[in-house]
Design a protein around this motif. Sequence first.
Motif, PDB file in Angstrom:
ATOM      1  N   PHE A   1      -4.548  -0.268  -0.582  1.00 40.35           N
ATOM      2  CA  PHE A   1      -4.995  -0.710  -1.912  1.00 40.35           C
ATOM      3  C   PHE A   1      -5.978   0.291  -2.523  1.00 40.35           C
ATOM      4  N   GLN A   2      -6.810   0.883  -1.674  1.00 42.58           N
ATOM      5  CA  GLN A   2      -7.723   1.908  -2.175  1.00 42.58           C
ATOM      6  C   GLN A   2      -6.950   3.121  -2.694  1.00 42.58           C
ATOM      7  N   SER A   3      -5.863   3.483  -1.994  1.00 40.19           N
ATOM      8  CA  SER A   3      -5.020   4.603  -2.434  1.00 40.19           C
ATOM      9  C   SER A   3      -4.390   4.304  -3.784  1.00 40.19           C
ATOM     10  N   ILE A   4      -3.984   3.042  -3.971  1.00 39.23           N
ATOM     11  CA  ILE A   4      -3.404   2.636  -5.252  1.00 39.23           C
ATOM     12  C   ILE A   4      -4.441   2.771  -6.360  1.00 39.23           C
ATOM     13  N   ALA A   5      -5.677   2.287  -6.069  1.00 40.89           N
ATOM     14  CA  ALA A   5      -6.735   2.320  -7.080  1.00 40.89           C
ATOM     15  C   ALA A   5      -7.114   3.753  -7.444  1.00 40.89           C
ATOM     16  N   ILE A   6      -7.167   4.629  -6.427  1.00 34.99           N
ATOM     17  CA  ILE A   6      -7.569   6.018  -6.691  1.00 34.99           C
ATOM     18  C   ILE A   6      -6.492   6.771  -7.449  1.00 34.99           C
TER      19      ILE A   6
ATOM     20  N   ALA B   1       6.008   4.958  -2.515  1.00 33.51           N
ATOM     21  CA  ALA B   1       5.658   6.163  -1.759  1.00 33.51           C
ATOM     22  C   ALA B   1       4.161   6.240  -1.482  1.00 33.51           C
ATOM     23  N   ILE B   2       3.352   5.662  -2.382  1.00 34.09           N
ATOM     24  CA  ILE B   2       1.901   5.664  -2.200  1.00 34.09           C
ATOM     25  C   ILE B   2       1.485   4.588  -1.208  1.00 34.09           C
ATOM     26  N   VAL B   3       2.128   3.405  -1.289  1.00 40.15           N
ATOM     27  CA  VAL B   3       1.704   2.243  -0.506  1.00 40.15           C
ATOM     28  C   VAL B   3       2.311   2.238   0.894  1.00 40.15           C
TER      29      VAL B   3
END
Length: 229
Positions: free
Chosen positions: A165-170, A177-179
């Motif tokens: 979730f932090q990767s999504i927010a950043i 591919a991000i999640v």
Amino acid sequence: LISMEAEIATQAVGLASATDFSLINLFLRADIVVKSVIIILILASIYSWALIIEKYRLFKRIEKSSAIFEEKFWNSKSAESFYNNLPNKINDPMATIFRSAMSELIKSKSKNNATQTARVTRILEISTDKEIQSIEKNFIFLATIGSTAPFIGLFGTVWGIMNSFQSIAISRNTSLAIVAPGIAEALFATALGLLAAVPAVVAYNKFNNESKLYGLRIDNFSKKFLSIM
């Protein structure tokens, strides 16, 4: 143009790495917390399997040795002659209990029957408890792994999903591919927790039951021994 090609190549390598879900890559991509959880679960699983193999061999050995001991005991002319001919180094719980009881019986020959019986009975109880405790040594570890490993794995899962979730927010990108990499790492921790817990629980239940059955076997032998004393 060369710079653009290099950037495209770098992105391609990064994408290939992100879509590589091999176990080694999942571990290497995980952060320090998830890595710690994975290492703890792997070590717990290895030690758990070592205990399972050790206890399996132990029960197999004592079942055989106790059967041989009982057969020789009941076929002997007398308990005292059998005790005198018993090898000094015999690795069997039932034989060890018998040796302790006979030693006390010989020492207390000068006592009256009631006192002698009470002393031998007490020695039988103490020796039995000691042998059962030795057999059940490290059972608590198997029970602990069986009950806590799934929760340790779940902690790694929750931590990994938080990172996703932090990767999504950043990145402000909700694409799979991000999640996916973070979720895969998280689920890997859960899988390891179950992998460590399930064999430990099954082994604990099996060995605990075998220990109780062996304890009953020793108890029956002790009662028969007291009856012929």
